[in-house]
Write a protein that holds these residues in place. Sequence first.
Motif, PDB file in Angstrom:
ATOM      1  N   HIS A  49       4.062  12.149   0.264  1.00 40.64           N
ATOM      2  CA  HIS A  49       3.116  11.229  -0.374  1.00 40.64           C
ATOM      3  C   HIS A  49       2.641  11.960  -1.627  1.00 40.64           C
ATOM      4  O   HIS A  49       2.082  13.054  -1.524  1.00 40.64           O
ATOM      5  CB  HIS A  49       1.943  10.933   0.563  1.00 40.64           C
TER       6      HIS A  49
ATOM      7  N   ASP B 276       0.858  -1.183   0.000  1.00 43.62           N
ATOM      8  CA  ASP B 276       0.000   0.000   0.000  1.00 43.62           C
ATOM      9  C   ASP B 276       0.894   1.232   0.000  1.00 43.62           C
ATOM     10  O   ASP B 276       1.933   1.247   0.663  1.00 43.62           O
ATOM     11  CB  ASP B 276      -0.910  -0.007   1.237  1.00 43.62           C
TER      12      ASP B 276
ATOM     13  N   ASP C  49       3.247  14.035   6.628  1.00 42.59           N
ATOM     14  CA  ASP C  49       2.149  13.142   6.267  1.00 42.59           C
ATOM     15  C   ASP C  49       1.055  13.234   7.323  1.00 42.59           C
ATOM     16  O   ASP C  49       1.303  13.663   8.462  1.00 42.59           O
ATOM     17  CB  ASP C  49       2.618  11.696   6.124  1.00 42.59           C
TER      18      ASP C  49
ATOM     19  N   LYS D 244      -0.592  11.559   9.630  1.00 45.67           N
ATOM     20  CA  LYS D 244      -0.747  10.542  10.664  1.00 45.67           C
ATOM     21  C   LYS D 244      -0.081  11.062  11.939  1.00 45.67           C
ATOM     22  O   LYS D 244       0.878  11.822  11.880  1.00 45.67           O
ATOM     23  CB  LYS D 244      -0.090   9.219  10.249  1.00 45.67           C
TER      24      LYS D 244
ATOM     25  N   LYS E 142      -3.246   6.536  15.238  1.00 46.45           N
ATOM     26  CA  LYS E 142      -4.281   6.899  14.269  1.00 46.45           C
ATOM     27  C   LYS E 142      -5.396   7.612  15.020  1.00 46.45           C
ATOM     28  O   LYS E 142      -6.005   7.042  15.920  1.00 46.45           O
ATOM     29  CB  LYS E 142      -4.814   5.669  13.532  1.00 46.45           C
TER      30      LYS E 142
ATOM     31  N   ASP F 121       0.570   4.003   1.400  1.00 42.22           N
ATOM     32  CA  ASP F 121       0.711   4.634   2.714  1.00 42.22           C
ATOM     33  C   ASP F 121       1.906   4.062   3.468  1.00 42.22           C
ATOM     34  O   ASP F 121       2.618   4.791   4.161  1.00 42.22           O
ATOM     35  CB  ASP F 121      -0.563   4.443   3.545  1.00 42.22           C
TER      36      ASP F 121
ATOM     37  N   THR G 213       5.012   5.753   2.548  1.00 36.92           N
ATOM     38  CA  THR G 213       5.124   7.075   3.175  1.00 36.92           C
ATOM     39  C   THR G 213       5.588   6.951   4.621  1.00 36.92           C
ATOM     40  O   THR G 213       6.431   7.728   5.083  1.00 36.92           O
ATOM     41  CB  THR G 213       3.769   7.808   3.118  1.00 36.92           C
TER      42      THR G 213
END
Length: 491
Positions: free
Chosen positions: A411, A40, A65, A67, A177, A42, A45
């Motif tokens: 990203h 993926d 990014d 997160k 997250k 992500d 990144t």
Amino acid sequence: MHNPFVIRDYEDLNWKRVLFILVLVALIIRFPFFFRDYVDRDESTFIIMGQSWADGHLPYTQLWDLKPPVTFLFFASVIKIFGQSFIAIRLFGSLMVAITALFTYGIASNITSKKIAFWVALFCVFFQSLFGSLQGVMSEHICTLFFVAGVYLLFCRPRWYLFLVSGLLFGLSIMSKLNMAYPVFVVGLFLLWEGFKQRKIASTIVNLALMVLGTFLIVLLTALPYYLEGNTQIWWQSIFKAPMAYSEGKFHSPLKTMPFLVVILGLLAVGFKTNLIDYKSRGLQLLTAVTLGILLSFMQAGKVNGHYLIQLYPFILIPMGMAVAKLPPLQKKFRPVIIVLLLLIPMESYLEYANIISNKIKKGSFFNGEGVDVPRYITDHHLETENIFFTEYHIGYWVLGVSPPTKAATHPSNITREELFPYMQNPRQTGMEELRYIMETIQPKTLVARKGKEIFDKKLLEYNAYIDTYLAEHYTLVATVDRGLIYQRLK
């Protein structure tokens, strides 16, 4: 010698044996993906952000990014200790999956039999490792580990220090997250309701206060390095303000999540109505509260990606396992069919084993994918690496040991997310301004794209029209490596 795989009596299972089996299954399923460039985008990144931190740059300062920092801390820690290693990152990801399943087993064994708990844990490994882009290490793997561990402690005998530790774990989950704040909040409401119902208001409030203290302590600890550098503003804006702006973006809508929410809530309702799930069980009530909190976070995000479901699996598999156990037992003649179906579940893994063997025969390396092959071609043919722009396969920055051209390009899709620009301390205000700065001011000597795919989302006509025209005028295609397109700037 006792065979650890032969389970004659599930009630004799201990956590060490369960963990051994879960780790082994996780490794068997996930091992062939240790050699993939990325599963993926992500994950790529997160690796790049982790490398930047390992090099001494706090998240959001050099690269950026969307997160919280604990996700990047995982990758930074692995990279700092083991260096640039796909294998180390995916190995620790596999261990996270197994430990998450172990805590799921611990929760389930408090509600139901150890036999059901064991199979729920096993399917927890399957569902966190298969069916989509789950074989890499996602932020959902990290936050779910902490959250499931925190929930498990709520199933233990109530002790004040366990609520504090649970709060610390919830804090780590939220700082991995941010959407995990929703289930944490709903869990708090459930515990408060439970305390009022049992007339233990004073002790409940004390325990909740300790849990909240632990959660906020972790949040404040993530701010500490930014405070010491005198830059708490970037911490606040990147972690809290940017996600809110992102969830209000033009491609997100709570209505998009409704079909999924209706299915999950419908299954729970049917389970409770038919008594396949015991609604009087305190444990199942708590798991239902967690599920509702996670679903609420999906609504707020306005979409449900496949890897989001990692957060949900441990909590819906337990009631599902209990419901299935109440169905009439299968006849013996059908058992071979069930065994075959179980063996077919990791089909993605079998195909990937074949892929890495084929890649080894053809290219001499188990490591595969354009994110590995394109940088290898660039290095072998002495193309420019310092001034390079990956519009696709951006794990290539890490493989080559270079950084993206700008903070917003960490990203590639962030370039077009103008709603995030005010929060990343980026000098350009719009996505087109950022793209023009990269192409016309930085002027990458090498640019990498993907064959058969628009560079930006197909809905973003202005971006694609600009970069397609600019590439045609100022670049030439020098090589095609599988689906990777390598462009060189004209002199």
